[in-house]
Design a protein around this motif. Structure first.
Motif, PDB file in Angstrom:
ATOM      1  N   PRO A 246       0.809  -1.234   0.000  1.00  0.00           N
ATOM      2  CA  PRO A 246       0.000   0.000   0.000  1.00  0.00           C
ATOM      3  C   PRO A 246       0.834   1.272   0.000  1.00  0.00           C
ATOM      4  O   PRO A 246       0.523   2.228  -0.717  1.00  0.00           O
ATOM      5  CB  PRO A 246      -0.825  -0.122   1.285  1.00  0.00           C
ATOM      6  N   SER A 247       1.916   1.294   0.781  1.00  0.00           N
ATOM      7  CA  SER A 247       2.716   2.516   0.872  1.00  0.00           C
ATOM      8  C   SER A 247       3.406   2.818  -0.455  1.00  0.00           C
ATOM      9  O   SER A 247       3.533   3.982  -0.856  1.00  0.00           O
ATOM     10  CB  SER A 247       3.755   2.387   1.995  1.00  0.00           C
ATOM     11  N   ARG A 248       3.839   1.770  -1.146  1.00  0.00           N
ATOM     12  CA  ARG A 248       4.499   1.980  -2.438  1.00  0.00           C
ATOM     13  C   ARG A 248       3.484   2.336  -3.524  1.00  0.00           C
ATOM     14  O   ARG A 248       3.780   3.119  -4.424  1.00  0.00           O
ATOM     15  CB  ARG A 248       5.308   0.744  -2.821  1.00  0.00           C
ATOM     16  N   LEU A 249       2.287   1.777  -3.417  1.00  0.00           N
ATOM     17  CA  LEU A 249       1.252   2.122  -4.389  1.00  0.00           C
ATOM     18  C   LEU A 249       0.840   3.583  -4.222  1.00  0.00           C
ATOM     19  O   LEU A 249       0.494   4.263  -5.197  1.00  0.00           O
ATOM     20  CB  LEU A 249       0.041   1.204  -4.198  1.00  0.00           C
ATOM     21  N   LYS A 250       0.921   4.073  -3.005  1.00  0.00           N
ATOM     22  CA  LYS A 250       0.626   5.487  -2.753  1.00  0.00           C
ATOM     23  C   LYS A 250       1.624   6.387  -3.483  1.00  0.00           C
ATOM     24  O   LYS A 250       1.268   7.469  -3.959  1.00  0.00           O
ATOM     25  CB  LYS A 250       0.638   5.774  -1.247  1.00  0.00           C
ATOM     26  N   LEU A 251       2.872   5.937  -3.616  1.00  0.00           N
ATOM     27  CA  LEU A 251       3.862   6.699  -4.367  1.00  0.00           C
ATOM     28  C   LEU A 251       3.466   6.827  -5.836  1.00  0.00           C
ATOM     29  O   LEU A 251       3.679   7.876  -6.457  1.00  0.00           O
ATOM     30  CB  LEU A 251       5.239   6.029  -4.268  1.00  0.00           C
ATOM     31  N   VAL A 252       2.890   5.768  -6.398  1.00  0.00           N
ATOM     32  CA  VAL A 252       2.407   5.834  -7.777  1.00  0.00           C
ATOM     33  C   VAL A 252       1.334   6.913  -7.898  1.00  0.00           C
ATOM     34  O   VAL A 252       1.357   7.738  -8.819  1.00  0.00           O
ATOM     35  CB  VAL A 252       1.834   4.468  -8.228  1.00  0.00           C
ATOM     36  N   GLU A 253       0.408   6.909  -6.959  1.00  0.00           N
ATOM     37  CA  GLU A 253      -0.678   7.889  -6.989  1.00  0.00           C
ATOM     38  C   GLU A 253      -0.143   9.309  -6.831  1.00  0.00           C
ATOM     39  O   GLU A 253      -0.602  10.237  -7.511  1.00  0.00           O
ATOM     40  CB  GLU A 253      -1.686   7.564  -5.884  1.00  0.00           C
ATOM     41  N   GLU A 254       0.836   9.489  -5.943  1.00  0.00           N
ATOM     42  CA  GLU A 254       1.411  10.821  -5.727  1.00  0.00           C
ATOM     43  C   GLU A 254       2.159  11.295  -6.970  1.00  0.00           C
ATOM     44  O   GLU A 254       2.059  12.477  -7.349  1.00  0.00           O
ATOM     45  CB  GLU A 254       2.335  10.794  -4.510  1.00  0.00           C
ATOM     46  N   ASN A 255       2.911  10.411  -7.601  1.00  0.00           N
ATOM     47  CA  ASN A 255       3.634  10.786  -8.822  1.00  0.00           C
ATOM     48  C   ASN A 255       2.672  11.142  -9.943  1.00  0.00           C
ATOM     49  O   ASN A 255       2.882  12.110 -10.680  1.00  0.00           O
ATOM     50  CB  ASN A 255       4.564   9.643  -9.251  1.00  0.00           C
ATOM     51  N   ALA A 256       1.619  10.350 -10.102  1.00  0.00           N
ATOM     52  CA  ALA A 256       0.627  10.628 -11.146  1.00  0.00           C
ATOM     53  C   ALA A 256      -0.053  11.974 -10.899  1.00  0.00           C
ATOM     54  O   ALA A 256      -0.289  12.747 -11.840  1.00  0.00           O
ATOM     55  CB  ALA A 256      -0.407   9.511 -11.203  1.00  0.00           C
ATOM     56  N   ALA A 257      -0.350  12.267  -9.636  1.00  0.00           N
ATOM     57  CA  ALA A 257      -1.011  13.535  -9.301  1.00  0.00           C
ATOM     58  C   ALA A 257      -0.081  14.714  -9.585  1.00  0.00           C
ATOM     59  O   ALA A 257      -0.508  15.732 -10.155  1.00  0.00           O
ATOM     60  CB  ALA A 257      -1.435  13.521  -7.838  1.00  0.00           C
ATOM     61  N   ARG A 258       1.191  14.599  -9.198  1.00  0.00           N
ATOM     62  CA  ARG A 258       2.131  15.707  -9.441  1.00  0.00           C
ATOM     63  C   ARG A 258       2.314  15.966 -10.930  1.00  0.00           C
ATOM     64  O   ARG A 258       2.420  17.117 -11.359  1.00  0.00           O
ATOM     65  CB  ARG A 258       3.484  15.407  -8.778  1.00  0.00           C
ATOM     66  N   LEU A 259       2.330  14.892 -11.711  1.00  0.00           N
ATOM     67  CA  LEU A 259       2.521  15.025 -13.151  1.00  0.00           C
ATOM     68  C   LEU A 259       1.214  15.307 -13.900  1.00  0.00           C
ATOM     69  O   LEU A 259       1.209  15.399 -15.126  1.00  0.00           O
ATOM     70  CB  LEU A 259       3.170  13.748 -13.702  1.00  0.00           C
TER      71      LEU A 259
END
Length: 282
Positions: free
Chosen positions: A123-136
């Motif tokens: 879950p914590s690593r999947l959150k990084l995907v979501e954060e990167n997608a949101a920033r980009l």
């Protein structure tokens, strides 16, 4: 001589490479903006969105980072997404997605108009995907928590493309993780190879006929690379190896093997050690 060159390269710091988000910016404009804050900024010779920079500054504080105009990614990792060749309207699964570097690149290459499903078991690593997608500012990515070997049946014969950037020993990234070389054991590579083969077999279930499977590692070990692909192809006659050259953005010297595998090395290409193969389902 080749081994000595690789060892020397692994003792040198890796280059800092940026991937410009071409949905919102062009490379030349970002380069001009960064020239005021970096010692050196030059275009990648292989990637139209790539920049090589030298700076002592915190990357996250450079202008354009928070606005999603670029992200940090090794050139070798960028080339893997080109093998997928994502297109608008396609259903694409990134089955081992975190932290999302390749996931977001797939979205950018498809003009943010594909359906991209990013899976990971943590879950914590999947959150990084979501954060990167949101920033980009990428809206075509959805995330799914779980083990690909157990979830692949949900996508049976429906995925246009699957990217398997599999868990591996990471021996191609030793210059980034200096202490990692002291913690690698041969038995770890054997157990990883077994997992990698299971992930490939799951991807075969998910793909439609004519679909594309890209298998990639940041390992330079044949046991995780060529041998895994050989074992997979011996178990199924549904897949053929595609020539990667038509999908790469440039001609990269000494990068394609006689078997049509993409092989990059720190001492030859100044990238991470990368292995990748494009497989097509008959």
């Amino acid at each position: 001589e080749e081994i000595l060159a690789l060892c020397r390269a692994n003792n040198e710091p890796p280059p800092l490479c940026l991937r410009v988000n071409r949905k919102y910016a062009d490379r030349e404009a970002v380069a001009r903006m960064l020239e005021f804050h970096c010692r050196k900024v030059e275009p990648s010779p292989w990637l139209p969105e790539g920049l090589r920079v030298e700076t002592t500054r915190d990357i996250t504080r450079l202008p354009g980072y928070r606005e999603g105009l670029f992200t940090v990614q090794d050139e070798g990792a960028m080339l893997v997404s080109y093998l997928v060749a994502p297109q608008p309207g396609e259903r694409i699964v990134d089955a081992c997605a975190a932290p999302g570097g390749k996931t977001t690149h797939l979205a950018e290459l498809a003009k943010d108009e594909a359906e991209i499903i990013a899976l990971d078991t943590h879950p914590s690593r999947l959150k990084l995907v979501e954060e990167n997608a949101a920033r980009l500012k990428l809206r075509s990515i959805t995330t799914l928590l779980g083990d690909w070997t157990q979830l692949a049946h949900q996508f049976a014969n429906s995925a246009d493309k699957v990217l398997l950037d599999v868990p591996c020993s990471g021996t191609g990234t030793l210059r980034r993780k200096v202490d990692a070389r002291w913690h690698k054991r041969p038995e770890d590579i054997l157990s990883l190879a077994q997992l990698q083969l299971r992930l490939l077999e799951a991807a075969a279930i998910a793909l439609r006929k004519g679909g594309v499977l890209v298998y990639a590692t940041c390992s330079i070990e044949p046991e995780e690379d060529e041998q895994v692909i050989k074992a997979f192809l011996e178990r199924t006659d549904e897949f053929v190896v595609d020539d990667p050259r038509p999908f790469l953005p440039a001609d990269i010297p000494h990068a394609i093997t006689p078997e049509n595998f993409l092989r990059l090395f720190p001492h030859r290409h100044n990238t991470d050690g990368i292995f990748a193969v494009r497989l097509r389902k008959k």
